[in-house]
Design an enzyme around this catalytic site. Structure first.
Site, PDB file in Angstrom:
ATOM      1  CG  HIS A 543      -1.886   1.145   1.242  1.00  0.00           C
ATOM      2  ND1 HIS A 543      -2.460   1.585   2.403  1.00  0.00           N
ATOM      3  CD2 HIS A 543      -2.337   1.978   0.276  1.00  0.00           C
ATOM      4  CE1 HIS A 543      -3.239   2.628   2.142  1.00  0.00           C
ATOM      5  NE2 HIS A 543      -3.173   2.895   0.865  1.00  0.00           N
ATOM      6  CG  HIS A 548      -0.027   6.315  -0.556  1.00  0.00           C
ATOM      7  ND1 HIS A 548      -0.785   7.413  -0.243  1.00  0.00           N
ATOM      8  CD2 HIS A 548      -0.874   5.253  -0.456  1.00  0.00           C
ATOM      9  CE1 HIS A 548      -2.019   7.054   0.041  1.00  0.00           C
ATOM     10  NE2 HIS A 548      -2.103   5.736  -0.082  1.00  0.00           N
ATOM     11  CG  HIS A 734      -4.337   3.669  -3.974  1.00  0.00           C
ATOM     12  ND1 HIS A 734      -5.555   4.272  -3.731  1.00  0.00           N
ATOM     13  CD2 HIS A 734      -3.632   3.783  -2.816  1.00  0.00           C
ATOM     14  CE1 HIS A 734      -5.574   4.738  -2.502  1.00  0.00           C
ATOM     15  NE2 HIS A 734      -4.421   4.460  -1.916  1.00  0.00           N
ATOM     16  CG  ASN A 738      -7.002   2.752   0.331  1.00  0.00           C
ATOM     17  OD1 ASN A 738      -6.291   3.002   1.302  1.00  0.00           O
ATOM     18  ND2 ASN A 738      -8.174   3.348   0.134  1.00  0.00           N
ATOM     19  CB  ILE A 887      -8.195   8.205   0.678  1.00  0.00           C
ATOM     20  CG1 ILE A 887      -8.546   8.207   2.172  1.00  0.00           C
ATOM     21  CG2 ILE A 887      -8.504   6.873   0.033  1.00  0.00           C
ATOM     22  CD1 ILE A 887      -8.478   9.538   2.823  1.00  0.00           C
TER      23      ILE A 887
END
Length: 887
Positions: A543, A548, A734, A738, A887
């Site tokens: 993740h 990110h 993602h 997520n 997010i």
């Protein structure tokens, strides 16, 4: 003195020496031969009452309007050069936004306001290619768009300028704010009179390289190391290594803030106070007001580390252990009951009232009632089955690690001179009773043996991790692919470093499936240790690191080197939305020293350091889904299939859905790129693309710049594959890792993040407890109550879709480009995603695909695009692929 103060408030500088003539004054002296009135509409949005200074700012803006200090716009000619600078288009006369005082209202919501604007325009200047805007007000506003209606010579249609940018008062900027029309141009095809403006705008975004803390109105994109995670001035326990810029701790770069360095460590950057969320990112990268409102609303309903000691001290029950699974279920059924009015009063003293009102939810008595996670909705025991344990490796929240076992016993790739013998101790006799009649050799030849292997990632850190309150293992889990397409666990290996030192290798114990008695309880604990490994790896690597962190350098490089009118910028820009903001917040409260991640995930203070070691082996080109599947051995090459691969696990929901999404993205990217790049030479001669790719490698991912796997960016195929990977990682990958967090891990016994004691040994008190009360022993081993509350509060936020979510196949504005071919190609992309939505629904309803729902009866929808959803409802939907890591 009074004169000076008033001047400062109104942004009017006291008179000084006569200055040189400005471009604006020069325009006033020009007389056009034939002028016409061009009607336009400007859409803006003011701040709202989330900013408590907004009421005064709005009042001062009105004062400025009444004093004649207004918002002005100048159109820029595409045909006539400016007499003062023949490299630039001539400026038209200034036009002001009309009726600001009566139209703009202070509101608790973020509202758009449309203003009429009328330009006097010399017909001989042709269609405008850009415009300059000057804000002479006191405060900033959000400029969404300018539309010029029925402009002559443009097929009678409008000219669109899609802006989406915050405009601060003019004195905050070193040069004018310029916006271009929505026409895309390669650098070599840019109209001559806007080439210099194009380059100047890029220079503004790069900054001037000066030191000092960047301010909210600065529009600077620059690079920095991850040197802001620790707080060394608080003492050595709060210090953390600088990640990035060294062979020992390589890392992708983050956005620069320019904050002061710490006193104790001149390499580390100082941190803001915990409740100060005003972390610098370029203003246009910050959350929209809608997104920020959602984020606050979700955060108000969650526990943060600030509240942990208060909760522990004021609740009528000591929060440290769950006594049974029923206790955990109460988090969703009844939550924690506050003791009395005094307790509520005390909480109100330390928590803002608005936050408190949200925390107590609806009934006024219950504190922290959580929604029921999907994994429990059909059954409260199915999560414990071996089938569900294995299925989640293919359709859970971390379906990107499982690989095919290609040699037996499993081998380690760790350096044996440093770590000794780390090869697996699993032997055929351990697993043969569970092999459904197959020998190991037969299973290998038939591609039926698989492994979830976290051994090598964790073993180098295990001694340090286990020196804390954590007590855990490095794990390997072997699985058999059965005839019905499901996976069956065969054995779990739990390994520790040798007591005489890590150079002596590892000491391992093998556990095999059992259902009854203490053996069944031991097996459930073995699965929990494997799940702890997988949870930590998921959060840190799958993740955080691989979506990110690795995407942020692409965002910075794109804004520094690709003009907003560059076709590749237009292609990629939607996939960068909100990422720098959420990453900055993560550095502030999640991945920092003593942050939420260190408090809730087993590597603790070594978490980010461990992710740095994994980054050493990160390969950009392997992020392409087909290559990833091939590398993990779960697919083989098959040139007859669309993506050139064939899955060896037919019912692998993440891979099946993912390959369809990958194919749709790549088709869209190929169609788009070939509109602008007719041959490889066009890529090679694109100065912005070459500068972008060079900077991305040498700066953004500078610690890996010398790796041979980087694409050379010399062909159309290089560009297409690169852009496809970026979009895939930012959107679908993602989404897959997520938005399943709360549905699967909101019930923490299913996905524990911490283990606090080792496997009980026969003859010990712990073993006796395991025999007598398996639930208590299990719960005492995994994440304790307080950390559970904190953990599920955070993942509830992280699993939420915002109400302003823009999904794959959607665009924020229908006028994102003036070019017809890309618009048609984008429509085809949307249609292909709609077909994929239907395919996913059909597969989820097909009973032969057991892994798509499993024993918990939870359909796999994490890669359901949601392209057809324009409801903007948001929430815990468990489906939808947002365009970006937001997010």
């Amino acid at each position: 003195m009074i004169h000076t103060d008033i001047a400062e408030i109104l942004c009017v500088k006291p008179k000084t020496k006569k200055r040189t003539q400005t471009m604006e004054e020069d325009v006033k002296k020009k007389k056009t031969k034939k002028t016409m009135k061009i009607e336009g509409e400007v859409v803006v949005m003011k701040k709202n009452l989330l900013d408590f200074k907004d009421a005064m700012a709005s009042f001062l803006d009105r004062v400025h309007e009444l004093l004649g200090r207004r918002v002005s716009l100048h159109l820029i000619s595409s045909l006539q050069p400016d007499p003062a600078n023949e490299k630039r288009g001539r400026l038209g006369k200034a036009a002001q936004l009309e009726k600001w005082v009566t139209k703009i209202k202070t509101s608790v919501t973020a509202e758009e306001t449309a203003f009429a604007v009328t330009f006097d325009w010399d017909e001989s200047m042709g269609p405008p290619a850009a415009f300059v805007i000057k804000n002479h007000h006191h405060s900033q506003f959000y400029l969404k768009s300018l539309t010029l209606r029925n402009f002559p010579g443009v097929d009678g249609g409008p000219i669109h300028f899609v802006c989406n940018s915050w405009i601060y008062p003019s004195h905050r900027y070193r040069s004018d704010r310029v916006f271009f029309s929505n026409k895309a141009y390669l650098p070599s095809e840019t109209p001559e009179l806007i080439k210099e403006l194009r380059e100047e705008e890029l220079n503004n975004l790069r900054g001037n390289g000066e030191g000092g803390e960047l301010k909210e109105w600065d529009r600077v994109y620059d690079y920095a190391y991850y040197n802001d995670l620790g707080a060394p001035d608080k003492g050595p326990d709060s210090a953390r290594p600088v990640l990035g810029g060294s062979p020992e701790f390589p890392y992708p770069r983050r956005g620069k803030t320019g904050r002061k360095l710490t006193k104790s460590d001149p390499r580390s950057e100082s941190r803001l106070a915990l409740l100060n969320l005003n972390i610098y990112v370029p203003r246009d990268e910050r959350f929209s007001h809608v997104k920020f409102s959602d984020f606050l609303a979700y955060a108000l309903k969650s526990v943060t580390q600030v509240l942990v000691p208060e909760i522990a001290s004021v609740c009528d029950k000591t929060i440290n252990e769950f006594d049974s699974f029923e206790d955990v279920f109460h988090l969703y059924d009844g939550s924690i009951k506050l003791a009395n009015g005094h307790t509520i009063s005390k909480l109100r003293d330390v928590i803002p009232w608005e936050m408190f009102r949200e925390l107590v939810r609806n009934d006024g008595e219950r504190f922290l009632k959580f929604p029921l996670p999907d994994v429990l909705k059909e059954s409260r025991s199915a999560w414990r089955t071996d089938e569900e344990f294995a299925r989640e490796m293919l359709a859970g929240l971390n379906p990107v690690v499982i690989s095919r076992l290609q040699e037996f016993p499993p081998k380690s790739n760790l350096d044996s001179t440093r770590y000794g013998n780390q090869h697996s101790s699993i032997r055929e006799e351990h697993i043969s009773p569970h092999m459904n009649g197959l020998s190991v050799q037969e299973a290998l030849e038939q591609n039926k043996l698989y492994i979830l292997d976290h051994h090598d990632a964790l073993m180098p850190y295990l001694t340090r991790i286990n020196s804390t309150n954590t007590k855990t293992y490095a794990t390997r889990t072997l699985l058999l692919l059965q005839e019905d397409g499901t996976l069956k666990p065969l054995a779990i290996e739990l390994s520790l470093p040798h007591a005489q030192g890590e150079s002596h290798g590892s000491v391992s114990k093998i556990f095999t499936p059992a259902e009854k008695g203490v053996e069944g309880s031991v097996w459930q604990l073995a699965k929990a240790y494997a799940a702890v490994n997988d949870s930590g790896y998921h959060q840190l690597i799958s993740h955080w690191l691989k979506t990110h962190a690795v995407i942020e350098p692409f965002i910075i490089a794109s804004n520094r080197q690709l003009s907003v009118v560059h076709p590749i910028y237009k292609l990629l820009h939607p996939h960068f939305r909100d990422t720098m903001n959420i990453n900055a917040l993560a550095r502030h409260v999640l991945i920092n020293s003593d942050g939420v991640l260190e408090r809730t995930v087993f590597p603790g203070r070594y978490a980010m350091e461990m992710s740095s070691s994994i980054y050493k082996s990160w390969v950009f080109t392997d992020q392409a889904l087909p290559k990833d599947l091939l590398k993990r051995g779960v697919a083989i090459e098959n040139p007859n299939n669309d993506n050139g691969v064939e899955l060896l696990i037919e019912d692998y929901p993440f891979a099946v859905d993912g390959l369809e999404i990958w194919s749709a993205i790549k088709t869209w990217v190929r169609e788009y790129c070939t509109i602008y790049y007719k041959n490889d030479k066009a890529v090679q001669n694109d100065t912005e693309i070459q500068a972008w790719w060079t900077e991305l490698r040498t700066e953004g991912h500078g610690d890996l710049q010398h790796e041979s796997w980087w694409p050379l960016m010399q062909t159309c195929d290089d560009l297409i594959e690169t852009c496809t990977i970026i979009i895939w990682v930012a959107s679908a990958l993602h989404a897959a890792v997520n938005f399943g967090q709360y549905p699967y891990a909101g019930f923490l016994p299913n996905r524990p993040t911490v283990s606090r004691r080792f496997m009980p040994e026969p003859g010990t008190e712990e073993y006796t407890e395991l025999e007598e009360n398996e639930e208590v022993a299990f719960l005492k081993t995994i994440t304790p109550q307080l950390q559970t509350l904190l953990g599920i509060s955070i993942i509830e936020i992280l699993s939420m879709h915002s109400t302003d979510e823009i999904y794959l196949g959607q665009r924020e504005s229908p006028n994102w480009t003036a070019d017809d071919e890309p618009l048609e190609a984008f429509k085809r992309f949307g249609k292909s995603l709609e077909m994929i939505e239907n395919n996913i629904i059909r597969r989820n309803n097909d009973k032969k695909f057991k892994n798509r729902t499993g024993p918990v009866n939870m359909p796999y929808t994490l890669l359901y695009p949601n392209t057809t959803d324009y409801t903007r409802e948001g929430g815990l939907t468990g489906k939808g692929i947002p365009n970006s890591v937001s997010i």
